[in-house]
Design a protein around this motif. Structure first.
Motif, PDB file in Angstrom:
ATOM      1  N   GLY A 183      54.233  41.861  38.481  1.00 33.34           N
ATOM      2  CA  GLY A 183      53.950  42.981  39.369  1.00 33.34           C
ATOM      3  C   GLY A 183      55.111  43.289  40.281  1.00 33.34           C
ATOM      4  N   PHE A 193      55.650  44.809  44.155  1.00 28.98           N
ATOM      5  CA  PHE A 193      55.054  45.149  45.441  1.00 28.98           C
ATOM      6  C   PHE A 193      56.166  45.642  46.349  1.00 28.98           C
ATOM      7  CE2 PHE A 193      50.677  43.410  45.362  1.00 28.98           C
ATOM      8  CZ  PHE A 193      50.721  42.768  44.142  1.00 28.98           C
ATOM      9  N   ARG A 231      52.186  44.215  52.804  1.00 28.90           N
ATOM     10  CA  ARG A 231      52.735  44.305  51.456  1.00 28.90           C
ATOM     11  C   ARG A 231      51.804  45.165  50.596  1.00 28.90           C
ATOM     12  NH1 ARG A 231      55.816  39.153  49.155  1.00 28.90           N
ATOM     13  NH2 ARG A 231      56.652  39.477  51.262  1.00 28.90           N
ATOM     14  N   GLU A 232      52.397  46.084  49.866  1.00 32.00           N
ATOM     15  CA  GLU A 232      51.653  47.110  49.143  1.00 32.00           C
ATOM     16  C   GLU A 232      51.910  47.001  47.646  1.00 32.00           C
ATOM     17  OE1 GLU A 232      51.533  52.042  49.118  1.00 32.00           O
ATOM     18  OE2 GLU A 232      53.344  50.964  49.707  1.00 32.00           O
ATOM     19  N   PHE A 233      50.848  47.085  46.869  1.00 28.03           N
ATOM     20  CA  PHE A 233      50.962  47.061  45.415  1.00 28.03           C
ATOM     21  C   PHE A 233      51.643  48.335  44.916  1.00 28.03           C
ATOM     22  CE2 PHE A 233      49.963  46.360  41.081  1.00 28.03           C
ATOM     23  CZ  PHE A 233      49.446  47.528  40.553  1.00 28.03           C
ATOM     24  N   ALA A 290      51.839  46.963  37.980  1.00 29.13           N
ATOM     25  CA  ALA A 290      51.769  45.685  37.271  1.00 29.13           C
ATOM     26  C   ALA A 290      51.867  45.931  35.776  1.00 29.13           C
ATOM     27  CB  ALA A 290      50.465  44.957  37.606  1.00 29.13           C
ATOM     28  N   ALA A 343      49.930  52.143  41.043  1.00 29.68           N
ATOM     29  CA  ALA A 343      49.355  52.703  42.262  1.00 29.68           C
ATOM     30  C   ALA A 343      49.454  54.225  42.178  1.00 29.68           C
ATOM     31  CB  ALA A 343      50.097  52.188  43.485  1.00 29.68           C
ATOM     32  N   ASN A 373      46.232  43.882  41.755  1.00 28.55           N
ATOM     33  CA  ASN A 373      46.880  44.708  42.770  1.00 28.55           C
ATOM     34  C   ASN A 373      46.845  44.035  44.138  1.00 28.55           C
ATOM     35  OD1 ASN A 373      44.225  44.979  43.456  1.00 28.55           O
ATOM     36  ND2 ASN A 373      44.152  47.209  43.314  1.00 28.55           N
ATOM     37  N   ASP A 374      46.486  42.781  44.148  1.00 25.59           N
ATOM     38  CA  ASP A 374      46.437  41.996  45.384  1.00 25.59           C
ATOM     39  C   ASP A 374      47.534  40.944  45.333  1.00 25.59           C
ATOM     40  OD1 ASP A 374      45.750  39.984  47.349  1.00 25.59           O
ATOM     41  OD2 ASP A 374      43.753  40.879  47.418  1.00 25.59           O
ATOM     42  N   PRO A 375      48.302  40.790  46.413  1.00 19.44           N
ATOM     43  CA  PRO A 375      49.351  39.756  46.393  1.00 19.44           C
ATOM     44  C   PRO A 375      48.813  38.367  46.041  1.00 19.44           C
ATOM     45  CG  PRO A 375      49.661  41.206  48.269  1.00 19.44           C
ATOM     46  CD  PRO A 375      48.362  41.596  47.648  1.00 19.44           C
ATOM     47  N   ASP A 399      46.945  37.599  43.755  1.00 20.44           N
ATOM     48  CA  ASP A 399      46.837  37.445  42.298  1.00 20.44           C
ATOM     49  C   ASP A 399      48.090  36.837  41.685  1.00 20.44           C
ATOM     50  OD1 ASP A 399      45.112  40.594  42.173  1.00 20.44           O
ATOM     51  OD2 ASP A 399      44.254  38.573  42.122  1.00 20.44           O
ATOM     52  N   TYR A 400      49.138  36.696  42.488  1.00 20.23           N
ATOM     53  CA  TYR A 400      50.437  36.260  41.979  1.00 20.23           C
ATOM     54  C   TYR A 400      50.873  34.960  42.621  1.00 20.23           C
ATOM     55  CZ  TYR A 400      50.366  40.903  40.047  1.00 20.23           C
ATOM     56  OH  TYR A 400      49.991  42.023  39.363  1.00 20.23           O
TER      57      TYR A 400
END
Length: 123
Positions: free
Chosen positions: A35, A37, A45-47, A50, A61, A105-107, A109-110
């Motif tokens: 992803g 960001f 922090r914004e997505f 991905a 996004a 799309n969430d930090p 998740d990484y």
């Protein structure tokens, strides 16, 4: 595990283009969903976008859909972000991240993050 390293940021005028790269060390890059960001000063922090491990699935996004394109070259362990029609509001530090949680799309998740590369778009 992988260690992402971003490059390609810089200063560009509104309407211009930049291509970011993310080189990831490790032999398992092709098993990770990746992803991009971004984080502007004073903001969370914004997505951005991905891509799945195979490169066949993507998730953008709304703010960048139609302007940005994500791609990956698993043979080169590299992720790309082609950014066109840049706007001043795209100004931020851009981060590359790797995870095994799908097109998140969430930090959170990484699991692995690069140090970021600055993108500045002047009006």
């Amino acid at each position: 595990q992988v260690q992402p390293v971003e490059s390609g940021g810089g200063l560009v005028q509104a309407g211009g283009s930049l291509r970011l790269s993310c080189a990831a060390s490790g032999r398992t890059f092709n098993s990770y969903d990746m992803g991009w960001f971004r984080q502007a000063p004073g903001k969370e922090r914004e997505f951005v976008v991905a891509i799945g491990w195979s490169g066949r699935t993507t998730y953008y996004a709304d703010s960048v859909k139609g302007r940005f394109t994500i791609s990956r070259d698993n043979a080169k362990n590299t992720l790309y972000l082609q950014m066109n029609s840049l706007k001043p509001e795209d100004t931020a530090v851009y981060y590359c991240a790797a995870g095994h949680n799908g097109l998140g799309n969430d930090p959170r998740d990484y699991d692995y993050w690069g140090q970021g590369t600055q993108v500045t778009v002047s009006s």
